[in-house]
Design an enzyme around this catalytic site. Structure first.
Site, PDB file in Angstrom:
ATOM      1  N   GLN A 141       0.821  -1.209   0.000  1.00 39.29           N
ATOM      2  CA  GLN A 141       0.000   0.000   0.000  1.00 39.29           C
ATOM      3  C   GLN A 141       0.852   1.254   0.000  1.00 39.29           C
ATOM      4  O   GLN A 141       0.515   2.251  -0.632  1.00 39.29           O
ATOM      5  CB  GLN A 141      -0.947   0.001   1.209  1.00 39.29           C
ATOM      6  CG  GLN A 141      -2.055  -1.023   1.126  1.00 39.29           C
ATOM      7  CD  GLN A 141      -2.824  -0.959  -0.186  1.00 39.29           C
ATOM      8  OE1 GLN A 141      -2.723  -1.848  -1.025  1.00 39.29           O
ATOM      9  NE2 GLN A 141      -3.593   0.093  -0.371  1.00 39.29           N
ATOM     10  N   HIS A 158       1.752   2.996  -3.356  1.00 39.96           N
ATOM     11  CA  HIS A 158       0.837   3.849  -4.107  1.00 39.96           C
ATOM     12  C   HIS A 158       1.260   5.315  -4.112  1.00 39.96           C
ATOM     13  O   HIS A 158       1.205   5.987  -5.147  1.00 39.96           O
ATOM     14  CB  HIS A 158      -0.574   3.778  -3.500  1.00 39.96           C
ATOM     15  CG  HIS A 158      -1.377   2.610  -3.982  1.00 39.96           C
ATOM     16  ND1 HIS A 158      -1.990   2.588  -5.213  1.00 39.96           N
ATOM     17  CD2 HIS A 158      -1.682   1.436  -3.392  1.00 39.96           C
ATOM     18  CE1 HIS A 158      -2.637   1.448  -5.363  1.00 39.96           C
ATOM     19  NE2 HIS A 158      -2.468   0.731  -4.278  1.00 39.96           N
ATOM     20  N   GLU A 184      -9.675   1.664   5.045  1.00 36.73           N
ATOM     21  CA  GLU A 184     -10.093   1.316   3.685  1.00 36.73           C
ATOM     22  C   GLU A 184      -9.914  -0.185   3.470  1.00 36.73           C
ATOM     23  O   GLU A 184     -10.816  -0.886   3.013  1.00 36.73           O
ATOM     24  CB  GLU A 184      -9.252   2.108   2.690  1.00 36.73           C
ATOM     25  CG  GLU A 184      -9.536   1.786   1.227  1.00 36.73           C
ATOM     26  CD  GLU A 184      -8.539   2.434   0.281  1.00 36.73           C
ATOM     27  OE1 GLU A 184      -8.846   2.507  -0.921  1.00 36.73           O
ATOM     28  OE2 GLU A 184      -7.447   2.855   0.734  1.00 36.73           O
ATOM     29  N   HIS A 185      -8.716  -0.681   3.768  1.00 38.01           N
ATOM     30  CA  HIS A 185      -8.411  -2.112   3.687  1.00 38.01           C
ATOM     31  C   HIS A 185      -7.984  -2.579   5.078  1.00 38.01           C
ATOM     32  O   HIS A 185      -7.072  -1.986   5.669  1.00 38.01           O
ATOM     33  CB  HIS A 185      -7.255  -2.393   2.730  1.00 38.01           C
ATOM     34  CG  HIS A 185      -7.384  -1.762   1.388  1.00 38.01           C
ATOM     35  ND1 HIS A 185      -6.813  -0.547   1.074  1.00 38.01           N
ATOM     36  CD2 HIS A 185      -8.001  -2.186   0.264  1.00 38.01           C
ATOM     37  CE1 HIS A 185      -7.065  -0.251  -0.196  1.00 38.01           C
ATOM     38  NE2 HIS A 185      -7.800  -1.216  -0.705  1.00 38.01           N
ATOM     39  N   HIS A 228     -53.863  17.148   4.712  1.00 41.88           N
ATOM     40  CA  HIS A 228     -53.389  15.782   4.508  1.00 41.88           C
ATOM     41  C   HIS A 228     -54.485  14.786   4.877  1.00 41.88           C
ATOM     42  O   HIS A 228     -54.782  13.849   4.124  1.00 41.88           O
ATOM     43  CB  HIS A 228     -52.147  15.518   5.371  1.00 41.88           C
ATOM     44  CG  HIS A 228     -50.873  16.093   4.824  1.00 41.88           C
ATOM     45  ND1 HIS A 228     -50.693  17.429   4.611  1.00 41.88           N
ATOM     46  CD2 HIS A 228     -49.711  15.480   4.477  1.00 41.88           C
ATOM     47  CE1 HIS A 228     -49.470  17.642   4.158  1.00 41.88           C
ATOM     48  NE2 HIS A 228     -48.854  16.473   4.054  1.00 41.88           N
TER      49      HIS A 228
END
Length: 445
Positions: free
Chosen positions: A273, A276, A342-343, A435
């Site tokens: 990761q 990235h 996220e992961h 109503h």
């Protein structure tokens, strides 16, 4: 910084009693000021809304260093990219798409009808968004897998009009990367726009009268896909004009591991990761100081061998990454739920049982043979996931992203009569007599 310095800073929570808010604040986290980025990109978004294609072209020249000859990619270029695609990459993309499609097809939602009372039904219909804009970034890495992850669930949901935007590349004459174009052609996406960043998001949201080829670009109803902070900021600015999936931030992995975990696996996954982006977050949560030390030793071996070692080292040493020491797995679960990764990988004994107790994560990867990188490409799951702790209130991209639930109410006269008292009583209590009168009228004529 000396080469022998630890890659990951340590936060020791074993002797601390923290409130949920204090726990969240104590954890490593990337700083992502979307509001500041929104201020920076607002002029670009407003300019595209006002001037259309010309504003996009000017922004592309300024930010991407290239003024594309065509904003709309010619069909011949898409087909050529597919024909020239490496057969091995084509096969891998086909397999990835087939696996994602298999998962998404099983998760498609049929209409569900409930008979509330005899003669009175409420049916939930799931209707696809008419037109979607999908964004695939083109920065440090080429991401044809993101084409798969965006396009396939939209297709399975039944979206009829798909337009995909990806940044123009100087080395390819202002076209998106050929592998991106090939992935689009492979999946049958014919409307591809050579635009990136905030200007691409604005173009998808607002459309344009003429892209320079004599044809307009119709605005979309929903924009999805990952991107940098400026893409996230642009999505914030157009939200309301169109729907968005999320404001994605830098990628992140958290690994909850005990002493039984293989430190080489843990280190490799943290590195994967960190590869990235320098802002990527890699966090290890463990009850085992021995594992933490072994992971550091593995990082010292593996990082220098990595192709993108400088980027990886910057990410691992950043404030967003680190090791969190906990007393036991119960505290570890509290930490990963507060982090909302996220992961999230679970590398513990009884990993499946531990994973079942997780409540906040974009995706959970269970056991030593379910690395995050599998989910990036070929698990069948989607890799467009919530970041920055937003998994506590939202989920990842999927079929449901592209569907809208519509209630269809069908009551006959007898069923309405049975609901009349409750409805008219509540109407009166709310001071809305018309109503109630709309119901009473049906029994007075």
């Amino acid at each position: 910084m000396p080469a022998s310095a630890p890659f990951l800073a340590v936060t020791d929570l074993r002797t601390r009693t923290l409130t949920p808010a204090e726990l969240t604040a104590a954890l490593p986290r990337a700083e992502l000021d979307v509001e500041a980025a929104a201020t920076a990109v607002r002029p670009v978004v407003e300019d595209v809304a006002a001037r259309g294609a010309e504003a996009v072209l000017e922004a592309s020249e300024r930010f991407d260093g290239i003024r594309p000859e065509h904003l709309r990619v010619p069909q011949a270029e898409l087909q050529r990219a597919l024909e020239e695609l490496d057969p091995a990459i084509r096969s891998a993309l086909e397999e990835s798409a087939e696996r994602v499609r298999r998962v998404d097809t099983a998760q498609a939602r049929p209409a569900q009808s409930v008979e509330v009372v005899p003669g009175g039904t409420v049916t939930q219909r799931w209707v696809p968004v008419a037109r979607v804009g999908l964004y695939v970034p083109g920065g440090r890495a080429v991401l044809p897998s993101s084409v798969v992850m965006n396009v396939v669930p939209a297709q399975v949901a039944g979206v009829q009009q798909i337009v995909l935007a990806s940044p123009p590349q100087k080395e390819f004459g202002g076209l998106p990367h050929p592998t991106i174009m090939a992935a689009c052609a492979l999946l049958g996406v014919t409307e591809v726009i050579a635009a990136g960043g905030a200007q691409a998001i604005a173009l998808l949201a607002h459309g344009a009268d003429d892209l320079g080829d004599g044809a307009a670009l119709e605005s979309v109803d929903l924009v999805t896909g990952p991107g940098n902070v400026y893409v996230a900021a642009a999505k914030r600015l157009v939200r309301g004009t169109v729907g968005i999936d999320a404001e994605a931030g830098p990628t992140e992995i958290a690994i909850l591991a005990d002493g039984a975990a293989d430190p080489a696996y843990v280190a490799a996954d943290l590195i994967s990761q960190a590869e990235h982006d320098p802002l990527a977050a890699s966090v290890l949560v463990t009850e085992s100081p021995e594992l933490a030390a072994a992971v550091e030793a593995e990082l010292a071996v593996q990082v220098p061998q990595a192709l993108h070692r400088e980027r990886i080292e910057q990410a691992l040493r950043g404030q967003q990454s680190g090791i969190v020491l906990v007393t036991d797995l119960d505290q570890g679960l509290a930490v990963v739920d507060a982090y909302g990764a996220e992961h999230l990988e679970i590398q513990t004994a009884d990993a499946a049982e531990v994973a079942a107790r997780v409540t906040n994560a974009g995706a959970v990867f269970v056991g030593p043979h379910s690395p995050v990188s599998l989910g990036d490409y070929a698990a069948g799951s989607n890799h467009v996931l919530p970041t920055g702790g937003t998994s506590r209130f939202t989920g990842g991209l999927g079929v449901q992203t592209f569907l809208r639930g519509i209630h269809v109410v069908h009551y006959d006269r007898d069923a309405l009569a049975g609901a009349r008292t409750a409805a008219t009583t509540l109407a009166a209590a709310e001071g809305l007599p018309a109503h109630g009168a709309a119901i009473d009228l049906r029994f007075e004529r």
